[in-house]
Design a protein around this motif. Structure first.
Motif, short mmCIF file in Angstrom:
data_model
loop_
_atom_site.label_atom_id
_atom_site.label_comp_id
_atom_site.label_asym_id
_atom_site.label_seq_id
_atom_site.Cartn_x
_atom_site.Cartn_y
_atom_site.Cartn_z
N LEU A 137 0.82 -1.21 0.00
CA LEU A 137 0.00 0.00 0.00
C LEU A 137 0.85 1.26 0.00
O LEU A 137 0.62 2.18 -0.80
CB LEU A 137 -0.94 0.01 1.20
N ALA A 138 1.85 1.32 0.89
CA ALA A 138 2.69 2.51 0.95
C ALA A 138 3.44 2.72 -0.35
O ALA A 138 3.60 3.86 -0.81
CB ALA A 138 3.67 2.40 2.12
N SER A 139 3.91 1.64 -0.95
CA SER A 139 4.63 1.76 -2.22
C SER A 139 3.71 2.26 -3.32
O SER A 139 4.08 3.14 -4.12
CB SER A 139 5.24 0.41 -2.62
N ALA A 140 2.50 1.72 -3.39
CA ALA A 140 1.55 2.11 -4.44
C ALA A 140 1.11 3.56 -4.27
O ALA A 140 1.12 4.35 -5.23
CB ALA A 140 0.35 1.18 -4.44
N ALA A 141 0.73 3.93 -3.05
CA ALA A 141 0.29 5.30 -2.83
C ALA A 141 1.44 6.29 -2.96
O ALA A 141 1.26 7.41 -3.47
CB ALA A 141 -0.34 5.42 -1.44
N GLY A 142 2.64 5.90 -2.53
CA GLY A 142 3.78 6.78 -2.66
C GLY A 142 4.20 6.99 -4.10
O GLY A 142 4.79 8.02 -4.44
N MET A 143 3.88 6.03 -4.98
CA MET A 143 4.23 6.15 -6.40
C MET A 143 3.25 7.05 -7.14
O MET A 143 3.60 7.72 -8.10
CB MET A 143 4.21 4.76 -7.03
N ASP A 144 2.00 7.09 -6.68
CA ASP A 144 0.95 7.84 -7.35
C ASP A 144 0.82 9.21 -6.68
O ASP A 144 0.30 9.33 -5.57
CB ASP A 144 -0.37 7.07 -7.27
N PRO A 247 9.89 5.70 16.81
CA PRO A 247 9.37 6.48 15.67
C PRO A 247 10.40 6.59 14.56
O PRO A 247 11.59 6.28 14.76
CB PRO A 247 9.09 7.86 16.31
N PRO A 248 9.99 7.02 13.38
CA PRO A 248 10.95 7.17 12.28
C PRO A 248 12.06 8.14 12.63
O PRO A 248 11.84 9.13 13.36
CB PRO A 248 10.09 7.72 11.13
N ARG A 249 13.25 7.87 12.10
CA ARG A 249 14.39 8.77 12.27
C ARG A 249 14.50 9.67 11.05
O ARG A 249 14.26 9.23 9.93
CB ARG A 249 15.67 7.95 12.44
N THR A 250 14.85 10.92 11.28
CA THR A 250 14.98 11.87 10.17
C THR A 250 16.39 12.45 10.15
O THR A 250 17.02 12.65 11.18
CB THR A 250 13.97 13.02 10.29
N SER A 251 16.86 12.73 8.94
CA SER A 251 18.19 13.29 8.75
C SER A 251 18.17 14.80 8.85
O SER A 251 17.11 15.43 8.95
CB SER A 251 18.71 12.90 7.36
N GLN A 252 19.34 15.40 8.79
CA GLN A 252 19.43 16.82 8.55
C GLN A 252 18.85 17.11 7.16
O GLN A 252 19.14 16.40 6.21
CB GLN A 252 20.89 17.28 8.60
N PRO A 253 18.01 18.13 7.02
CA PRO A 253 17.47 18.45 5.69
C PRO A 253 18.57 18.92 4.75
O PRO A 253 19.59 19.45 5.16
CB PRO A 253 16.48 19.58 5.98
N ALA A 301 6.00 12.56 9.76
CA ALA A 301 4.54 12.42 9.70
C ALA A 301 4.09 11.87 8.35
O ALA A 301 3.17 11.04 8.29
CB ALA A 301 3.88 13.77 9.98
N ALA A 302 4.73 12.31 7.26
CA ALA A 302 4.41 11.78 5.94
C ALA A 302 4.73 10.30 5.87
O ALA A 302 3.95 9.49 5.31
CB ALA A 302 5.18 12.56 4.87
N PHE A 303 5.87 9.90 6.38
CA PHE A 303 6.30 8.50 6.42
C PHE A 303 5.26 7.66 7.16
O PHE A 303 4.83 6.60 6.69
CB PHE A 303 7.66 8.43 7.13
N LEU A 311 12.79 2.96 4.33
CA LEU A 311 13.36 4.25 3.95
C LEU A 311 12.38 5.05 3.11
O LEU A 311 11.46 4.51 2.51
CB LEU A 311 14.65 4.06 3.15
N ALA A 312 12.60 6.36 3.08
CA ALA A 312 11.88 7.25 2.18
C ALA A 312 12.59 8.59 2.18
O ALA A 312 13.30 8.94 3.14
CB ALA A 312 10.42 7.43 2.58
N ARG A 313 12.42 9.33 1.10
CA ARG A 313 12.87 10.72 1.05
C ARG A 313 11.64 11.60 0.87
O ARG A 313 10.82 11.33 -0.02
CB ARG A 313 13.84 10.95 -0.11
N VAL A 314 11.50 12.60 1.70
CA VAL A 314 10.36 13.51 1.64
C VAL A 314 10.85 14.86 1.14
O VAL A 314 11.79 15.43 1.69
CB VAL A 314 9.67 13.64 3.01
N ASP A 315 10.18 15.37 0.10
CA ASP A 315 10.54 16.66 -0.49
C ASP A 315 9.51 17.70 -0.06
O ASP A 315 8.30 17.49 -0.21
CB ASP A 315 10.56 16.57 -2.01
N CYS A 316 10.00 18.82 0.46
CA CYS A 316 9.14 19.89 0.97
C CYS A 316 9.47 21.21 0.28
O CYS A 316 10.53 21.36 -0.34
CB CYS A 316 9.33 20.06 2.48
#
Length: 371
Positions: A137-144, A247-253, A301-303, A311-316
């Motif tokens: 589900l996450a892969s499909a929704a994240g792709m669309d 919870p998910p870990r986040t990097s330096q932006p 929160a997006a993750f 893993l994931a990369r979030v673009d803001c």
């Protein structure tokens, strides 16, 4: 002595991002510690054939003079399709099937449709095979990009204005589909809904250029999204699954700046992969502590909103007044040593080989079946 875990690295595939997937595999194959893991590289040709390839990252690197591609090697590979069966099988034309051995975890490095979009993940789920990254589900929704934004908005996360032009709508009433874009403020970005690496993306500054941009996007996907351009800086944040129930870990932006004078109006495919002189990659991004904290909060929160794993990369976007909104998430981001995802983690204390190891260990530790 207990044997080493066996990792099948799968890459290539049928999407327009085939070469990018090969480049990602080159990075990962060069980083996996062979003292800790046995590695089986498996390429998927553009026609969808699974083949055993040489364990050599060199020909897979993407450069201005080399566009890597998986070709048929003569030895086809089949992954397990039965619950509890972990053996890889191979065969050559005219010969009997052979057993290559058990696989403990699959590292799927495909980008785009037929790999990153939940299709491969579903196949692996059917056989209870562990794998790196998000589930179906996450892969499909994240792709669309359409449904991704629907989920984000439903979770109360900020997204920019957009409209979607579906295939049926395009054929039934093209004028109405084009007219729906008039509610947005130009410039707009026209994108295939289910593609990545900036394939088929066009920045449109005036309405008379819109139709050509939609047609260009439709060459990659018959479903097209049109996003209003945001007057702000594009900031990226890498996310890594927490350990256990953490919870998910986040990097330096990080921030990508496309320098003028190189022929790139935005961060397109050529700027990303072929013209290194045109971009400056800055991490940590100089956006101030408040915006940094908000980018990291929204990335986590997006993750979580999509139920991502691994893993994931979030673009803001960060606007001039410090507001932050989410542009998109990438559940299998570019993963070469110079890609933003590994670079952001390197700046945050996890180097490239450690990151590869961490992802494999997270996958080995995940439950199979419904989670």
């Amino acid at each position: 002595m207990k044997r080493k875990p066996r990792v099948a690295v799968v890459f290539g595939g049928r999407s327009s991002e085939h070469a990018v997937s090969c480049a990602t595999a080159a990075g990962v194959l060069g980083a996996i510690d062979r003292e800790v893991y046995d590695v089986v590289p498996i390429g998927i040709t553009r026609e969808g054939q699974w083949v055993l390839v040489e364990d050599d990252p060199t020909p897979l690197r993407l450069t201005a003079g080399n566009t890597p591609e998986v070709t048929h090697t003569g030895t086809e590979v089949a992954l397990p399709t039965k619950v509890g069966e972990r053996r890889l099988t191979t065969h050559r034309p005219g010969e009997a099937m052979d057993t290559l051995g058990e696989v403990d975890v699959v590292f799927p490095l495909l980008h785009g449709p037929y790999g990153e979009d939940g299709t491969l993940q579903g196949m692996l789920e059917l056989a209870d095979t562990r794998y790196v990254g998000s589930g179906v589900l996450a892969s499909a929704a994240g792709m669309d990009k359409h449904y991704m934004k629907v989920v984000f908005a439903g979770a109360g996360l900020p997204v920019g204005p957009y409209t979607v032009i579906g295939d049926a709508q395009w054929h039934r009433d093209r004028a109405a589909a084009m007219d729906a874009v008039s509610a947005l403020t130009y410039p707009v970005f026209v994108k295939p809904c289910r593609a990545g690496s900036s394939m088929g993306v066009t920045k449109v500054d005036r309405p008379e250029d819109l139709e050509a941009a939609v047609l260009a996007a439709r060459e990659h996907d018959r479903k097209v999204i049109v996003e209003q351009g945001i007057d702000g800086r594009e900031i990226e944040c890498a996310v890594l699954q927490g350990r256990g129930l953490e919870p998910p870990r986040t990097s330096q932006p990080g921030e990508i700046v496309v320098e003028s004078g190189h022929g790139h109006d935005f961060y397109d495919f050529e700027a990303k992969y072929l013209d290194g002189a045109s971009v400056v990659l800055s991490c940590p991004a100089d956006i101030g502590p408040a915006a940094t904290e908000e980018v990291r909060r929204l990335a986590a929160a997006a993750f979580d909103s999509l139920g991502c794993e691994g893993l994931a990369r979030v673009d803001c976007f960060v606007t001039g007044d410090g507001a932050v909104m989410i542009n998109e998430i990438n559940t299998m981001p570019g993963f070469t040593p110079t890609s933003m995802y590994p670079r952001m983690w390197a700046e945050s204390g996890i180097d490239y080989p450690q990151l590869v190891d961490e992802l494999i260990q997270l996958a080995l530790g995940r439950e199979v079946g419904l989670r």
